[in-house]
Scaffold this active site. Sequence first.
Site: not given
Length: 114
Positions: A8, A101
Amino acid sequence: MLDNCIFCKIGNGEIETEFLYKDDTVCAINDINPVAPVHILIFPLEHIDEIGDEELRGSRWMGHILYVSKKVADLTGIKDSGFRIVINQGSDSGQEVQHLHAHVIGGRPLGSLG
Ligand code: AMP
Ligand code: ZN
């Protein structure tokens, strides 16, 4: 944005990182600890915890990540030689970061899975 989530922080610019690719939904960066000559991480800018999250149901996230994976493979010169896309899930996979991811790995023969 999740406090203390490194991806983030990278995605929103809090931690300065060179982006290989970035748009309004995902970004791609070089892995800090590469396992092959090319090792790229692609992840949503928004915090998505993991595969199976409700936000992924029927969404275009993963399609977009696959689309970007070929784009960054092209940028790094491995589109034609081939590459592998990996998502780790859980401790047996060696997963370290809890923010969805995909790894794009290439630049050498990768051997068989496992
Ligand atoms: P995983 O094991 O699938 O959770 O993958 C996490 C990956 O993030 C590992 O390959 C790490 O080397 C990589 N990584 C962790 N921190 C950073 C960072 N600050 N910049 C780039 N890659 C990172
Ligand atoms: Zn996150």
